[in-house]
Design a protein around this motif. Sequence first.
Motif, mmCIF file in Angstrom:
data_model
loop_
_atom_site.group_PDB
_atom_site.id
_atom_site.type_symbol
_atom_site.label_atom_id
_atom_site.label_comp_id
_atom_site.label_asym_id
_atom_site.label_seq_id
_atom_site.Cartn_x
_atom_site.Cartn_y
_atom_site.Cartn_z
ATOM 1 N N PRO A 6 -6.174 1.182 -3.193
ATOM 2 C CA PRO A 6 -6.763 2.445 -2.817
ATOM 3 C C PRO A 6 -6.971 3.179 -4.105
ATOM 4 O O PRO A 6 -7.928 4.083 -4.254
ATOM 5 N N PHE B 268 0.811 -1.263 -0.023
ATOM 6 C CA PHE B 268 0.201 -0.089 0.061
ATOM 7 C C PHE B 268 0.840 1.104 0.194
ATOM 8 O O PHE B 268 1.901 1.397 0.598
ATOM 9 N N PRO B 269 0.472 2.399 -0.553
ATOM 10 C CA PRO B 269 1.098 3.394 -0.519
ATOM 11 C C PRO B 269 1.524 4.203 0.823
ATOM 12 O O PRO B 269 0.777 4.027 1.638
ATOM 13 N N GLY B 270 2.980 4.380 0.814
ATOM 14 C CA GLY B 270 3.374 4.725 2.145
ATOM 15 C C GLY B 270 3.799 3.869 3.149
ATOM 16 O O GLY B 270 4.214 4.065 4.272
ATOM 17 N N LEU B 271 3.307 2.604 3.099
ATOM 18 C CA LEU B 271 3.773 1.600 3.767
ATOM 19 C C LEU B 271 5.046 0.934 3.502
ATOM 20 O O LEU B 271 5.685 1.058 2.551
ATOM 21 N N GLN C 75 -1.309 -2.955 7.712
ATOM 22 C CA GLN C 75 -2.077 -1.765 7.165
ATOM 23 C C GLN C 75 -2.426 -0.732 8.181
ATOM 24 O O GLN C 75 -2.871 0.310 7.714
#
Lengths: 184, 349
Positions: free
Chosen positions: B220, B61-64, B299
């Motif tokens: 997302p 996931f973005p930013g993870l 997440q």
Amino acid sequence: MSSQSATVPELPAALSLGLRPLPLAPLSMALKILVRSAVHRHPAMFARLGDQAGKRFVIDPTDLPFVVVMTPRLDDPEIEAVRRGEEPAADARIAGPLAGLVGLVHGNYDGDALFFSRDLSVEGDMSAVVALRNALDDAEIDLVAEAAAVLGPLANPAERVGRIAAGVAERITGIAFARTRSEP
Amino acid sequence: MTAATLASPAPAANTPAPRPWTKKLELVCPAGTPAAMRAAIEAGADSVYCGFADETNARNFPGLNFSPTEMADAIAYAHKRNVKVLVAVNTFPRAGSPGSWHKAIDTIAAAGGDAAIVADIGLLDYACEKHPKLRLHLSVQAAAASADSIRYYVERFGVKRVVLPRVLTVAEIAALNKEIPCETEVFVFGGLCVMAEGRCSLSSYATGCSPNMNGVCSPPSHVAYHQEGGAFSSRLGEFLINKVPAGVPMPYPTLCKGRFTANGETSHIFEDPASLDASLLIPPLAEAGVTALKIEGRQRSRSYTDAVVRALRAAVDAHARGKPIDSRALMSLSEGATTTRGAYQKTWR
């Protein structure tokens, strides 16, 4: 780190009403200084945003009479307080009580839990929202420490005063303006 | 083979050796970011699991997730605190381009990771050939739920632990443990995948992105929320997943937890949106021969990690002392604000 709470406090309505006539330009200026300082103190947070850093976010504290519009680019971040309804078009909007939004920054609340309970609502580009949430969560930001840091050599005494002020504000509003630290 | 005889991988130079693998019930905790990892360790994790910030892990996931540098730092940090780091490389490599997946395995071995969590047969083969000292765990993404299947992974690739799919009863887990020569790890809390993991194509059908190859279920980039008056709706791609009135809890926008209309009735056709909470089943799971309890939620935030790890640390410790387990307090963190014991105690509509 505080425990998870199912109830997010809201700013007293009288206080919110009292803030309505205040000009937003000084707040925008303070936010700009704060964000520029954060770029230097937390470059990894901005890097973690990756491609999403160029997106425009509207952060909507639903119990305040204004919203914050920001583009968290590492090289040229933008941030501004704007009257609700007068904000420009944005890629994503995150709305909830101020306590929930500040709690997300401090890592006192879980974003998904606030979403499940409908205390937080999100619209627009979900990749941008998820990236911002994750980057903020990893940064372990303390707003009092960030505000004090802009004062340079006076940061330490300013932070001590800021923590006292945050404690008083928390007693009045129920909102934790400082992060509860529990370093290993 | 017993857990006590299993060899640990050689630690990297200048890194303190982690605790030995033992038969004590191990709490395996999620770490989506370095900060969440520190929170998990502070809250009492025995092991943390995490992944790289790319398609090689199933929480892309973005930013993870972790960069290779962050992973090496995280492993050193955890080892100093006597905590193991299990690294998930649990998606399936694209045909003809397994480079990222091979690099991930190489990075884990170089950084002194305690185990790689792998699902793909080809990647297991690469890992056991190139890094014979690297401990291998079979990811839940492999969906290995039979003794024959698990024995194959153990005998062919030297897998030391299997993460069991969330489709087995406690009695089935006990029977399985008697037939297999490796440890078992089961999910104890968190989001509940109700499909055959690693083989579900619902999200792929709706978005064109595969949870099993790109690492994101309900990415997302394909999720949209919309407020219509008091009602709140979620969409995945072109599909309306859910529409709830004001005040009603909203689940994740996954097709398997969506509400659909069939035969004139609107309901959660596949599964109700609820989080797994098997904390009260810790005693029978231990009796069934389980080695490790896994908390889902890479997440989620470090606040979630802190709260859930503390609660389950207390539960595992209470069980070890022969005390009753307190099952309260985790409801607000649960999807749909409800919990289930999942397949461990099956009930059917």
